[in-house]
Design a protein around this motif. Structure first.
Motif, short mmCIF file in Angstrom:
data_model
loop_
_atom_site.label_atom_id
_atom_site.label_comp_id
_atom_site.label_asym_id
_atom_site.label_seq_id
_atom_site.Cartn_x
_atom_site.Cartn_y
_atom_site.Cartn_z
N ASP A 32 16.36 -9.86 -9.63
CA ASP A 32 15.66 -8.76 -10.30
C ASP A 32 14.63 -9.23 -11.31
OD1 ASP A 32 17.56 -6.54 -9.25
OD2 ASP A 32 18.91 -7.98 -10.18
N GLY A 42 15.27 -10.45 -14.07
CA GLY A 42 15.74 -9.87 -15.33
C GLY A 42 16.87 -10.66 -15.95
N ASN A 43 17.78 -9.94 -16.59
CA ASN A 43 18.84 -10.53 -17.39
C ASN A 43 20.09 -10.78 -16.54
OD1 ASN A 43 20.65 -11.32 -19.33
ND2 ASN A 43 20.47 -9.47 -20.59
N ASN A 83 17.23 -13.90 -11.75
CA ASN A 83 17.76 -13.48 -13.04
C ASN A 83 18.12 -14.72 -13.84
OD1 ASN A 83 17.47 -10.81 -12.34
ND2 ASN A 83 19.62 -10.54 -11.77
#
Length: 281
Positions: A93, A95-96, A125
């Protein structure tokens, strides 16, 4: 062609997802069954897996949602911890990773992706929960060949006899499969507990490549918009302990042994031991 990482390891496929996805409850049931636990409605697994690969996951909206989902996932991992190592993809993603389920849950080894050049893949991620990274490819940054060559079947339904061929993929799913294969090889060398396999995995790494100013502020066009990424793993604590490097492991070599009573007419038993190249006789 291509060469598998663990060519003599037996694979036990456990289906938990369908064409349109699936439920956490199905994934958790698969984890439980694969690691030797009981699942109502199906016979128990007679050969629990030493390594459970989870090239799947989802990103929670926030920490509370993650914690709720991790309650069941962590319980399943804890129940199977005596049999299996659980290795999960950190997610794609961009992201995190600390919100990814189940990779960030207790009891799971979280795997991030690097390009073949060794920088963090733009989509991977990242976060403090990532334990280790492995090459997953990065075609957006490095071009179409910076991907993992895999096997495929062109048929849209069941495998077609004339449909087999090659395909290139990228993602933390590929990285996770590589780490799982590494875990299987380590287990085959005689590491007899999931904890010892996990410990060895985290030691069989190479340091991340040196920090690059070019990759510290990489401009990428995604969906018609431009974004800037720091793709360095060095200098950060978001890619794990290092990059998987199985060359750090030396196969144990053992001498031939002869056992039995050394007397005329009495049988002796010879074990060849483990050689670099096993002798024919």
């Amino acid at each position: 062609g291509i060469s598998g990482i663990a060519p003599d390891v037996k694979v036990q496929p456990v289906r938990v997802l369908g064409h349109c996805g699936g439920y956490d409850s199905d994934v958790i049931a698969g984890i439980t069954w694969a690691s030797g636990g009981h699942v109502d409605g199906v016979p128990d697994n007679p050969t629990p897996a030493k390594v459970v690969n989870l090239s799947l996951g989802s990103l929670a909206a926030n920490a509370n949602e993650r914690d709720d989902a991790c309650t069941a996932y962590s319980a399943a991992a804890a129940a199977g911890a005596g049999h299996s190592v659980f290795i999960a993809a950190a997610g794609n993603d961009g992201g995190n990773a600390d919100l990814d389920i189940p990779a960030s849950c207790s009891g799971y080894l979280s795997v991030g992706s690097t390009s073949l050049r060794g920088f963090s893949s733009w989509y991977s991620n990242i976060g403090s929960s990532v334990d280790i990274s492995a090459p997953g490819g990065d075609t957006l940054v490095e071009g179409s060949t910076d991907s993992v060559l895999s096997l495929d079947n062109a048929s849209p339904t069941s495998p077609a006899a004339n449909g087999y061929g090659y395909a290139r993929y990228e993602g933390t799913s590929m990285s996770t499969a590589e780490v799982s294969a590494g875990a299987a090889l380590l287990a085959s060398l005689g590491l007899d507990t999931p904890a010892s396999v996990t410990s060895a995995l985290l030691k069989t790494v190479s340091p991340f490549r040196s920090r690059s100013t070019t990759y510290a502020n990489k401009k990428l066009k995604i969906g018609g918009h431009y974004y800037y990424f720091d793709l360095n793993c060095s200098g950060h604590s978001w890619c794990g302990h290092g990059t998987l490097d199985l060359s750090k492991v030396q196969a144990p070599l053992t001498k031939p042994t002869i056992s039995g009573h050394p007397a005329i007419g009495e049988p002796l038993t010879v074990s060849q031991g483990r050689w670099v190249a096993t002798p024919a006789t």
